[in-house]
Design an enzyme around this catalytic site. Structure first.
Site, PDB file in Angstrom:
ATOM      1  N   ASP A 136     -69.287  14.825  12.491  1.00 42.68           N
ATOM      2  CA  ASP A 136     -68.126  13.932  12.550  1.00 42.68           C
ATOM      3  C   ASP A 136     -66.941  14.700  13.154  1.00 42.68           C
ATOM      4  O   ASP A 136     -66.866  15.929  13.045  1.00 42.68           O
ATOM      5  CB  ASP A 136     -67.721  13.491  11.129  1.00 42.68           C
ATOM      6  N   GLN A 165     -63.222  11.182  20.227  1.00 42.85           N
ATOM      7  CA  GLN A 165     -62.295  10.116  19.815  1.00 42.85           C
ATOM      8  C   GLN A 165     -61.478   9.661  21.024  1.00 42.85           C
ATOM      9  O   GLN A 165     -60.709  10.446  21.600  1.00 42.85           O
ATOM     10  CB  GLN A 165     -61.362  10.662  18.731  1.00 42.85           C
ATOM     11  N   ARG A 186     -71.407  10.518  20.137  1.00 43.41           N
ATOM     12  CA  ARG A 186     -70.830   9.298  19.551  1.00 43.41           C
ATOM     13  C   ARG A 186     -69.387   9.151  20.043  1.00 43.41           C
ATOM     14  O   ARG A 186     -68.579  10.064  19.898  1.00 43.41           O
ATOM     15  CB  ARG A 186     -70.837   9.414  18.025  1.00 43.41           C
ATOM     16  N   HIS A 229     -66.667  -1.588  16.282  1.00 46.16           N
ATOM     17  CA  HIS A 229     -66.932  -2.970  15.852  1.00 46.16           C
ATOM     18  C   HIS A 229     -66.236  -3.941  16.778  1.00 46.16           C
ATOM     19  O   HIS A 229     -66.257  -5.144  16.546  1.00 46.16           O
ATOM     20  CB  HIS A 229     -66.427  -3.177  14.413  1.00 46.16           C
TER      21      HIS A 229
END
Ligand code: FDA
Length: 310
Positions: A136, A165, A186, A229
């Protein structure tokens, strides 16, 4: 502004105490957190995999200031991986682990080395179980250190996942560096309160940056993990996959446990790889306040729950 207040509140010990002891907190926690124990995590993973979804599990906790606690977090991950493996959930990377380096000691004196050593043991166990780990990404003061640890881990465990990010100015450049063969990356928007010197402040700028970064990852040789999302970004990811000739399975979508669950199932039913990020454990406070900061509607739900009787 509202997001800023909530993110700052997440750092207050007084607010933390009030929220953690409020009778209604459990209602809200249940929506976003699989449970307190490792058995809850394995149960959630079993259910999600049964529904055709992949999972990544996060043992909640961050900002460890004590070496013994850092070792305990490492042990919790080793236990998690052993139990997932025993339940037959880890083969082919179906269930993997998400790890915050600050939880395994990154902020301690000589913390980068401590975190690397603990992360290496966790990656080694994951590798033996047929799966992997994603690191993360936390606030911007840790980005260089986390990417340095990632590079070390990838020497022995090349499938270790990175997180970038989109809100950080630096991230498009990081995406170019990370979009190499086999590299799992990610891409998320970013969840921390960051200053304008390092991060885009407006939602629109963050979204534009997300699309620029996504193009770099989709055009590259790695394995993009599209963590959002946001319906528009999910749609853009789908058309970029077509544009760059990527078949389903050469990238994946990721969403958080309890957020847009119908959309998670819809994408999986369409043949897309969908991975759900499943947090579990008792240290849910920082995680939960970041989720509330992302969506004011959740805060109404939260405040009502706090004054209810649980
Ligand atoms: P955005 O917040 O703009 O939301 C878009 C839409 O999605 C909303 O309009 C709403 O419909 C829905 N939605 C979003 N959040 C919701 C919520 N909490 N409840 C209900 N609906 C919601 N961050 C980080 O800094 N480091 C990390 O390592 C990670 N890791 C990570 C893994 C995974 C799998 C995900 C999905 C996210 C992260 N994040 C993260 C968090 C990420 O940076 C970001 O804060 C959240 O995903 C929210 O951003 P969205 O892209 O969803 O868009």
């Amino acid at each position: 502004m509202f997001r800023e207040i909530l993110l700052r509140a997440s750092e207050s010990e007084l607010v933390q105490h009030v929220v953690q002891t409020a009778p209604g907190s459990r209602t809200v926690v249940r929506r976003f957190v699989a449970g307190a124990g490792v058995e809850d995590a394995v149960r959630a993973a079993t259910d999600l995999e049964g529904a055709g979804l992949r999972v990544t599990l996060d043992h909640l906790g961050e900002d460890t200031t004590d070496p013994a606690r850092a070792r305990a977090v490492r042990d919790a991950y080793l236990d998690l991986i052993a139990r997932l493996s025993a339940a037959g959930l880890t083969g082919g990377g179906q269930a993997e682990a998400s790890l915050k380096l600050s939880a395994v000691g990154q902020a301690l004196p000589d913390g980068e080395k401590i975190a690397l050593d603990h992360a290496r043991e966790i990656c080694s166990a994951a590798h033996a179980a047929g799966t992997t780990v994603t690191l993360d990404m936390e606030d911007h003061t840790t980005t260089d250190s986390t990417l340095a640890v990632l590079q070390e881990l990838r020497v022995d465990f090349p499938t270790t996942g990175a997180v970038v990010q989109a809100y950080l100015h630096r991230t498009e450049g990081d995406c170019h560096d990370l979009a190499t063969a086999g590299s799992r990356v990610r891409l998320c928007k970013g969840a921390y309160a960051e200053p304008a010197s390092v991060a885009h402040q407006g939602a629109h700028e963050v979204d534009l940056s997300y699309v620029r970064c996504l193009k770099v990852l989709m055009a590259g040789q790695g394995y993009p993990m599209i963590a959002t999302h946001d319906p528009r970004l999910v749609a853009i990811a789908g058309s970029l996959a077509g544009q760059y000739g990527r078949a389903a399975g050469s990238y994946e979508y990721q969403m958080l446990y309890g957020v847009r669950p119908e959309e998670q199932r819809r994408l999986a039913a369409r043949g897309e790889t969908m991975r759900v990020y499943v947090p579990y454990g008792t240290q849910w406070y920082g995680y939960l306040t970041r989720r509330l900061a992302e969506r004011p509607a959740n805060t109404g739900f939260f405040l009502r729950a706090l004054v209810s009787r649980g």
